[in-house]
Design a protein around this motif. Sequence first.
Motif, PDB file in Angstrom:
ATOM      1  N   ILE B   8       0.848  -1.202   0.000  1.00 21.35           N
ATOM      2  CA  ILE B   8       0.000   0.000   0.000  1.00 21.35           C
ATOM      3  C   ILE B   8       0.878   1.244   0.000  1.00 21.35           C
ATOM      4  CG2 ILE B   8      -1.913  -1.132   1.210  1.00 21.35           C
ATOM      5  CD1 ILE B   8      -0.947   0.366   3.769  1.00 21.35           C
ATOM      6  N   GLN B   9       0.253   2.378  -0.232  1.00 22.52           N
ATOM      7  CA  GLN B   9       0.970   3.657  -0.170  1.00 22.52           C
ATOM      8  C   GLN B   9       0.923   4.202   1.253  1.00 22.52           C
ATOM      9  OE1 GLN B   9       2.626   4.815  -2.961  1.00 22.52           O
ATOM     10  NE2 GLN B   9       1.950   2.819  -3.710  1.00 22.52           N
ATOM     11  N   THR B  10       1.886   5.060   1.567  1.00 19.43           N
ATOM     12  CA  THR B  10       1.991   5.599   2.928  1.00 19.43           C
ATOM     13  C   THR B  10       0.682   6.241   3.379  1.00 19.43           C
ATOM     14  OG1 THR B  10       4.270   6.118   2.356  1.00 19.43           O
ATOM     15  CG2 THR B  10       3.438   7.044   4.406  1.00 19.43           C
ATOM     16  N   GLY B  11       0.071   7.004   2.488  1.00 18.74           N
ATOM     17  CA  GLY B  11      -1.146   7.721   2.856  1.00 18.74           C
ATOM     18  C   GLY B  11      -2.345   6.817   3.071  1.00 18.74           C
ATOM     19  N   GLU B  12      -2.238   5.565   2.679  1.00 21.50           N
ATOM     20  CA  GLU B  12      -3.381   4.636   2.803  1.00 21.50           C
ATOM     21  C   GLU B  12      -3.364   3.842   4.105  1.00 21.50           C
ATOM     22  OE1 GLU B  12      -4.005   3.321  -1.854  1.00 21.50           O
ATOM     23  OE2 GLU B  12      -2.503   2.284  -0.664  1.00 21.50           O
ATOM     24  N   SER B  15      -6.298   4.422   6.710  1.00 22.63           N
ATOM     25  CA  SER B  15      -7.628   3.972   6.268  1.00 22.63           C
ATOM     26  C   SER B  15      -7.715   2.447   6.264  1.00 22.63           C
ATOM     27  CB  SER B  15      -7.970   4.546   4.891  1.00 22.63           C
ATOM     28  OG  SER B  15      -7.013   4.120   3.949  1.00 22.63           O
ATOM     29  N   HIS B  16      -6.619   1.794   5.855  1.00 26.43           N
ATOM     30  CA  HIS B  16      -6.599   0.326   5.910  1.00 26.43           C
ATOM     31  C   HIS B  16      -6.692  -0.167   7.356  1.00 26.43           C
ATOM     32  CE1 HIS B  16      -5.926  -1.096   1.797  1.00 26.43           C
ATOM     33  NE2 HIS B  16      -5.210  -0.001   1.604  1.00 26.43           N
ATOM     34  N   SER B  19     -10.195   0.127   8.672  1.00 23.22           N
ATOM     35  CA  SER B  19     -11.066  -0.945   8.144  1.00 23.22           C
ATOM     36  C   SER B  19     -10.822  -2.254   8.885  1.00 23.22           C
ATOM     37  CB  SER B  19     -10.802  -1.179   6.657  1.00 23.22           C
ATOM     38  OG  SER B  19     -11.060  -0.014   5.946  1.00 23.22           O
TER      39      SER B  19
END
Lengths: 359, 115
Positions: B8-12, B15-16, B19
Amino acid sequence: MSERTVIPFGPQHPVLPEPIHLDLVLEDETVVEAIPQIGYIHRGLEKLVEKKDFQQYTYVAERICGICSFMHGMGYCMSIESIMDVKIPDRADYLRTIWAELSRMHSHLLWLGLLADAFGFESLFMHSWRLRERVLDIFEETTGGRVIFSVCDIGGVRKDISSETLKKINESMDIIEKELTELTAVFFKDSSVKYRTKGVGVLSKQLAHDLGAVGPMAKASGLPFDMRTQGYAAYKYLKFEPIIDTDGDSYARTTVRIKEIFQSIDLIRQAISLIPEGEIKTKVVGNPNGEYFTRVEQPRGEVIYYAKANGTKFLDRVRVRTPTFANVPALLETLKGCSLADVPILILTIDPCISCTER
Amino acid sequence: MEQNIKVIQTGELLSHAVSLNHEGYRLVAISATAKEGIELTYSFDKEYDFINLRLEIDADTEVDSISPLYSYAFLYENEIKELFGAKIRNITLDFNNQLYRIPIETPFAKKEEKA
């Protein structure tokens, strides 16, 4: 609100076999917060993987802990075997299972002795450790070592156990079971043991889940997490259910460990009755390339071994998430609201291994 | 055992993590590997369903702490910060590189010479 006092606990304390420091914030005699400090024995063993090749590192992994040394070696070997797609012989799987369960027995017996010592029941401490000697004698007879065995290897195990010795181990299990029944009756029935452990340091099922607790710490709060159920080594051939309790207190954690010793005796008997004849090691050729997470149920709970290899004989990384590391947050939670006098017992009930934690 | 690793990207990350937290996954480990930058792997479990989120960051990239979501992440994050020099911000209990108090700065960030 009462005036708050901060009392330093550890790193040297009579109940602590290894150093951890807690700043205990108290109101009167009640702990309201505990702030941990580790770092007294950080050894950098994970870093050593850059200087020792992947075969040599098996010996380093075993030295992460003096109590579950075998299972550290096994977890590491399983990671490398998975990366290299090596199927070890069935007999080796059974031998690993037998040594792993013996390790659980000796770890829990050691812990029972430490617990008894912590609340001043010296004779109970001595009887626990006397019984543990019987397990160490089996280690010595089968591996040559009492603490570090060096029998686990990538591809299988280095030593076999003869059928004659397996029969003797079975007979030893009968003796140990009988003595363990007498010994643990004291833990189950004695009023002083109950007084110091019942209702002390309750960890609810929800908190055990939310704080990532593992092993007997989680099982005593009703969480049935046990990595052995996932069927590594010979566990896939053996019949057992995770032992759980629901009270979540220090007594429940004691009960779970005691029942796990009896369960280990049963698993060893099953393994001895089912162990096939055959080779004990698969020849391993080449170098590993890839990565793998292995999860093994140690006496203190789940350990995670992560290995990352690059096709050379030196790995890029070995990372070990030990059970004590996972249980520290749950410990801090159980300390809240407890009496200062109960702090030593509560620290012991997570069965802390700081050597593992700091690696 | 199934190895489920999702890059994943750092900014995600947050949010992950939100969840997974809502779905009842427990955080079981955060691991770091020194490469040209740092490879961070966040491991989660729910009833033996094992999921890994992977970030590949350079040494200067700041990563949000997940300790506001998983309170016990603070130990993993402090360890990675001190040993690898990862820049992790907003850790709920930040030891400021004094968890292990190792005299060498970020000792795991550089590779050793082979024996």
